[in-house]
Design a protein around this motif. Structure first.
Motif, PDB file in Angstrom:
ATOM      1  N   ILE A 144       0.835  -1.200   0.000  1.00 56.28           N
ATOM      2  CA  ILE A 144       0.000   0.000   0.000  1.00 56.28           C
ATOM      3  C   ILE A 144       0.872   1.253   0.000  1.00 56.28           C
ATOM      4  CG2 ILE A 144      -1.692   1.328   1.326  1.00 56.28           C
ATOM      5  CD1 ILE A 144      -2.708  -1.396   2.378  1.00 56.28           C
ATOM      6  N   GLN A 145       1.880   1.255   0.858  1.00 55.09           N
ATOM      7  CA  GLN A 145       2.750   2.419   0.965  1.00 55.09           C
ATOM      8  C   GLN A 145       3.461   2.701  -0.352  1.00 55.09           C
ATOM      9  OE1 GLN A 145       6.005   1.991   3.689  1.00 55.09           O
ATOM     10  NE2 GLN A 145       6.477   4.172   3.725  1.00 55.09           N
ATOM     11  N   ILE A 146       3.926   1.647  -1.025  1.00 54.09           N
ATOM     12  CA  ILE A 146       4.658   1.832  -2.276  1.00 54.09           C
ATOM     13  C   ILE A 146       3.721   2.273  -3.394  1.00 54.09           C
ATOM     14  CG2 ILE A 146       6.024   0.671  -4.053  1.00 54.09           C
ATOM     15  CD1 ILE A 146       7.618   0.994  -1.546  1.00 54.09           C
ATOM     16  N   LEU A 147       2.679   1.479  -3.642  1.00 57.74           N
ATOM     17  CA  LEU A 147       1.841   1.723  -4.823  1.00 57.74           C
ATOM     18  C   LEU A 147       0.963   2.958  -4.692  1.00 57.74           C
ATOM     19  CD1 LEU A 147       0.702  -1.786  -6.122  1.00 57.74           C
ATOM     20  CD2 LEU A 147       2.163  -0.108  -7.249  1.00 57.74           C
ATOM     21  N   SER A 148       0.598   3.344  -3.478  1.00 58.36           N
ATOM     22  CA  SER A 148      -0.284   4.496  -3.327  1.00 58.36           C
ATOM     23  C   SER A 148       0.405   5.807  -3.687  1.00 58.36           C
ATOM     24  CB  SER A 148      -0.824   4.568  -1.894  1.00 58.36           C
ATOM     25  OG  SER A 148       0.229   4.768  -0.978  1.00 58.36           O
ATOM     26  N   ARG A 149       1.753   5.787  -3.760  1.00 57.84           N
ATOM     27  CA  ARG A 149       2.473   7.015  -4.087  1.00 57.84           C
ATOM     28  C   ARG A 149       3.062   7.001  -5.494  1.00 57.84           C
ATOM     29  NH1 ARG A 149       8.026   6.286  -3.346  1.00 57.84           N
ATOM     30  NH2 ARG A 149       8.361   8.505  -2.959  1.00 57.84           N
ATOM     31  N   LEU A 150       2.823   5.926  -6.257  1.00 53.87           N
ATOM     32  CA  LEU A 150       3.399   5.800  -7.588  1.00 53.87           C
ATOM     33  C   LEU A 150       2.320   5.895  -8.664  1.00 53.87           C
ATOM     34  CD1 LEU A 150       5.857   2.813  -6.989  1.00 53.87           C
ATOM     35  CD2 LEU A 150       6.385   5.254  -6.928  1.00 53.87           C
ATOM     36  N   ARG A 151       2.644   6.535  -9.761  1.00 53.59           N
ATOM     37  CA  ARG A 151       1.737   6.618 -10.907  1.00 53.59           C
ATOM     38  C   ARG A 151       2.554   6.452 -12.186  1.00 53.59           C
ATOM     39  NH1 ARG A 151      -1.070   6.133  -7.320  1.00 53.59           N
ATOM     40  NH2 ARG A 151      -2.962   7.244  -6.675  1.00 53.59           N
ATOM     41  N   HIS A 152       2.370   5.344 -12.865  1.00 52.81           N
ATOM     42  CA  HIS A 152       3.079   5.112 -14.124  1.00 52.81           C
ATOM     43  C   HIS A 152       2.259   4.133 -14.944  1.00 52.81           C
ATOM     44  CE1 HIS A 152       6.258   3.702 -16.923  1.00 52.81           C
ATOM     45  NE2 HIS A 152       6.820   4.870 -16.673  1.00 52.81           N
ATOM     46  N   GLN A 153       2.230   4.349 -16.248  1.00 55.56           N
ATOM     47  CA  GLN A 153       1.377   3.535 -17.113  1.00 55.56           C
ATOM     48  C   GLN A 153       1.817   2.074 -17.163  1.00 55.56           C
ATOM     49  OE1 GLN A 153       1.587   4.684 -21.235  1.00 55.56           O
ATOM     50  NE2 GLN A 153       3.808   5.049 -21.205  1.00 55.56           N
ATOM     51  N   ARG A 154       3.063   1.789 -16.744  1.00 53.25           N
ATOM     52  CA  ARG A 154       3.550   0.402 -16.773  1.00 53.25           C
ATOM     53  C   ARG A 154       3.531  -0.252 -15.397  1.00 53.25           C
ATOM     54  NH1 ARG A 154       1.840   0.051 -21.261  1.00 53.25           N
ATOM     55  NH2 ARG A 154       2.804   1.360 -22.852  1.00 53.25           N
ATOM     56  N   LEU A 155       2.886   0.375 -14.419  1.00 51.69           N
ATOM     57  CA  LEU A 155       2.709  -0.214 -13.096  1.00 51.69           C
ATOM     58  C   LEU A 155       1.236  -0.507 -12.881  1.00 51.69           C
ATOM     59  CD1 LEU A 155       4.982   2.044 -10.843  1.00 51.69           C
ATOM     60  CD2 LEU A 155       5.604  -0.072 -12.040  1.00 51.69           C
ATOM     61  N   VAL A 156       0.927  -1.640 -12.275  1.00 52.49           N
ATOM     62  CA  VAL A 156      -0.459  -1.980 -11.989  1.00 52.49           C
ATOM     63  C   VAL A 156      -1.021  -0.952 -11.003  1.00 52.49           C
ATOM     64  CG1 VAL A 156       0.075  -3.508 -10.038  1.00 52.49           C
ATOM     65  CG2 VAL A 156      -1.984  -3.896 -11.387  1.00 52.49           C
ATOM     66  N   ILE A 157      -2.285  -0.601 -11.163  1.00 52.83           N
ATOM     67  CA  ILE A 157      -2.921   0.410 -10.320  1.00 52.83           C
ATOM     68  C   ILE A 157      -3.538  -0.261  -9.093  1.00 52.83           C
ATOM     69  CG2 ILE A 157      -4.732   2.164 -10.189  1.00 52.83           C
ATOM     70  CD1 ILE A 157      -4.439   2.514 -13.210  1.00 52.83           C
ATOM     71  N   LEU A 158      -3.225   0.277  -7.922  1.00 53.37           N
ATOM     72  CA  LEU A 158      -3.854  -0.180  -6.683  1.00 53.37           C
ATOM     73  C   LEU A 158      -5.085   0.685  -6.431  1.00 53.37           C
ATOM     74  CD1 LEU A 158      -3.758  -1.881  -4.019  1.00 53.37           C
ATOM     75  CD2 LEU A 158      -2.493   0.032  -3.014  1.00 53.37           C
ATOM     76  N   TYR A 159      -6.272   0.058  -6.460  1.00 51.95           N
ATOM     77  CA  TYR A 159      -7.507   0.803  -6.214  1.00 51.95           C
ATOM     78  C   TYR A 159      -7.763   0.997  -4.724  1.00 51.95           C
ATOM     79  CZ  TYR A 159      -8.904   0.250 -11.128  1.00 51.95           C
ATOM     80  OH  TYR A 159      -8.972   0.311 -12.494  1.00 51.95           O
ATOM     81  N   GLY A 160      -7.369   0.035  -3.908  1.00 52.68           N
ATOM     82  CA  GLY A 160      -7.638   0.174  -2.487  1.00 52.68           C
ATOM     83  C   GLY A 160      -7.392  -1.121  -1.738  1.00 52.68           C
ATOM     84  N   CYS A 161      -7.908  -1.190  -0.516  1.00 54.95           N
ATOM     85  CA  CYS A 161      -7.667  -2.327   0.359  1.00 54.95           C
ATOM     86  C   CYS A 161      -8.718  -2.347   1.458  1.00 54.95           C
ATOM     87  CB  CYS A 161      -6.274  -2.223   0.974  1.00 54.95           C
ATOM     88  SG  CYS A 161      -6.083  -0.756   2.005  1.00 54.95           S
ATOM     89  N   THR A 162      -8.711  -3.404   2.223  1.00 52.26           N
ATOM     90  CA  THR A 162      -9.508  -3.439   3.448  1.00 52.26           C
ATOM     91  C   THR A 162      -8.701  -2.810   4.573  1.00 52.26           C
ATOM     92  OG1 THR A 162      -8.658  -5.638   3.946  1.00 52.26           O
ATOM     93  CG2 THR A 162     -10.790  -5.510   2.814  1.00 52.26           C
ATOM     94  N   SER A 163      -9.365  -2.431   5.635  1.00 53.58           N
ATOM     95  CA  SER A 163      -8.661  -2.006   6.830  1.00 53.58           C
ATOM     96  C   SER A 163      -7.895  -3.197   7.388  1.00 53.58           C
ATOM     97  CB  SER A 163      -9.650  -1.503   7.878  1.00 53.58           C
ATOM     98  OG  SER A 163      -9.037  -1.425   9.151  1.00 53.58           O
TER      99      SER A 163
END
Length: 580
Positions: free
Chosen positions: A299-318
């Motif tokens: 979560i920490q890594i993907l929530s701060r990254l935006r690139h067209q070649r990285l999978v998008i993290l939509y969210g998570c459970t608590s």
């Protein structure tokens, strides 16, 4: 496994597959971890020999040596000097004492005795997990935490040692007093909880008409405290929080028909959210400390990254939820590994130009990760973590093992983690993780694209089980054509042959054992782009160019060579590594 006596029976894998195992090298052990058991005897084996005439007493023919040669063994410890001129080598092989007795009585042949393996005594409790044993626990191992042992305690498992207990013996006067207090408090608490339960049941029935939708922590200031996850710091600031019920509904209660695949520690399901988005839901197997650590890390890594070649993290459970679930964009075409080694491989869908484009897009994603501030080391680059969409464009996934590296340091010191076959050997030896560790793993991916062979294959010859070792040996011997997938047209198409040769040179540089000799991923990307551009440059003239045959097209293509591309390589030096 013999847990009572701390013994494990092991056997060399090639011996199991071979009808006539030929032991060509001695066994070596890390004696800080293992020692030989006392249930075995050593058999001296002479391999690749000429026929003995006359026979030597105590020397027995193995009976199955290939190529007209012979193999001999003896159960005694005497070495016969006359054997050394007749045989290529001598090897000492441990086998079980029972097997040795059966050989001597004729009940068992040599091949079956070797396939039975031998025993090793592990040193648990004598060194690295003594503290756990002395604290009252049982020592174990967690593959997610190879740098630590897991201590199984009476009430839970933990890293290190079991927590001390301050309980008094049963029947102690202090316990009797405490028991009386507990009974009184329990009676009062029971009445209070009954009232609370009735109240909560009433509130729940009232709210069922209006089920809560998932909320974004970055947009809502009225979230329940349980969803704020203060331990996670700012990890969820840009991450949508889903309820377990919402994702259970999206996946039809995690129906098996929606399963996309199994990872090392999770299962991934296809689902459809109430807003219509098709998603991939990663369901971690257990909610323990290590799973939570990877859950929060991703979560920490993907929530701060935006690139067209990285999978998008939509969210998570608590992380207080019933289960740890991560929600990603759905990538429709599966993994690169599946296309290279699974059922689609026989259909030859991945042509060489497509594979080269996949390599470039993967390098592009890694170059982005290494360039952000602070840089991100993926640490698990492999074909199973490279997803492909319907047009075979790349989405790099799985950041559970990834690490952030501050700009002012050259490496971080950490125990090696990753996937066998892709793991940087210098990282494995020195415990120093750098961006060049990703470069090494990417070099393995390049050779998978060239050869269509998996990174590790236990059915291959011993020296070629690891693809990286196989590829380096082939190139050093000038035998690249023996490595290339024959379906790619290496022999029949000149452009394909030259571009594959140049990509193999790039991969070879990525696999250098000395990390300082490997190029940065940015330079790898630039060279791959140049190879694609020079190798597949479109014709400037149209019209009757389309009617030319392949030979005419190749004759009019601007000449290029591996040297013309590699001369663009301006690898910069790397500063000496130091501790964080």
């Amino acid at each position: 496994m013999d847990y009572l006596n701390h013994l494990i029976t092991v056997v060399d894998p090639p011996f199991v597959r071979q009808s006539c195992p030929q032991p060509y090298q001695n066994t070596t052990l890390d004696f800080s971890l293992y020692s030989y058991g006392d249930r075995d005897v050593n058999v001296t084996v002479f391999v690749n020999c000429t026929a003995l005439s006359p026979p030597i007493p105590g020397m027995h023919d193995m009976g199955c040596a290939p190529g007209g040669r012979h193999g001999y063994y003896q159960l005694t410890g005497d070495n016969h000097i006359e054997m050394f001129g007749n045989c290529s080598s001598m090897v000492v092989v441990p086998i079980h004492q029972t097997a040795a007795n059966d050989i001597g009585s004729g009940k068992l042949n040599f091949s079956d005795a070797v396939k039975g393996g031998f025993s090793l005594r592990w040193e648990a409790g004598k060194g690295w997990c003594r503290d756990c044993v002395e604290s009252g626990g049982r020592c174990g191992f967690d593959v997610l935490s190879p740098e630590n042992h897991t201590c199984f305690c009476p009430h839970n498992s933990t890293l290190g040692t079991c927590p001390p207990t301050n309980e008094e013996p049963v029947g102690h006067p202090k316990n009797a007093k405490i028991k009386g207090i507990i009974i009184g408090v329990s009676a009062a608490t029971g009445a209070f909880l009954l009232l609370c339960t009735c109240y909560l049941f009433y509130k729940h029935k009232k709210k069922r008409r209006f089920p809560p939708s998932s909320k974004s922590l970055s947009q809502s200031s009225s979230l329940k405290p349980s969803l704020m996850d203060p331990e996670m710091g700012s990890a969820l600031l840009q991450t949508q929080v889903f309820s377990y019920a919402e994702l259970e509904e999206a996946t039809n209660k995690f129906d098996a028909s929606n399963k996309l695949g199994d990872g090392g520690f999770c299962t991934v399901y296809k689902g459809k959210l109430q807003d219509g988005r098709t998603v991939a839901v990663k369901r971690l197997y257990e909610n323990n400390y290590r799973r939570l650590e990877q859950f929060m890390n991703e979560i920490q890594i993907l929530s701060r990254l935006r690139h067209q070649r990285l999978v998008i993290l939509y969210g998570c459970t608590s992380h207080h939820s019933r289960e740890l679930l991560l929600v990603y964009e759905f990538v429709s075409n599966g993994t690169l590994a599946h296309h290279l080694h699974g059922s689609p491989a026989s259909q030859d869908i991945l042509t060489w130009p497509t594979r080269l484009r996949i390599a470039i897009e993967t390098a592009d994603a890694l170059a982005y990760l290494h360039a952000v501030n602070p840089p991100v080391i993926h640490r698990d680059v492999k074909t199973n973590n490279i997803l492909l969409d319907s047009n075979f464009h790349v989405k790099v996934a799985d950041f559970g093992l990834s690490r952030l590296i501050p700009k002012d340091v050259t490496h971080i010191s950490t125990a090696p983690q990753g996937t066998p076959g892709y793991l940087d050997p210098e990282y494995h030896q020195l415990f120093q993780l750098t961006d060049k560790s990703d470069v090494y793993s990417f070099g393995v991916v390049l050779f998978e694209l060239i050869s269509s062979k998996p990174a590790v294959d236990m059915t291959r010859n011993r020296s070629e089980i690891n693809l990286a070792n196989m590829a380096i040996t082939r190139i050093q011997k000038g035998e690249l054509e023996q490595l290339v997938d024959t379906a790619l047209g290496y022999q029949s198409d000149e452009v394909t042959r030259k571009t594959i040769t140049m990509v193999a040179e790039v991969a070879f540089r990525c696999l250098q054992s000395d990390a300082d000799m490997r190029p940065p991923i940015k330079e790898v990307l630039e060279v791959l782009q140049a190879i694609e551009s020079d190798g597949y440059r479109p014709e400037k003239e149209h019209g009757d160019a389309e009617s030319r045959d392949d030979a005419e097209l190749l004759k009019n293509t601007e000449p290029f060579s591996p040297d013309s591309i590699m001369n663009r390589w301006t690898s910069r030096s790397t500063t000496p590594q130091s501790s964080e």
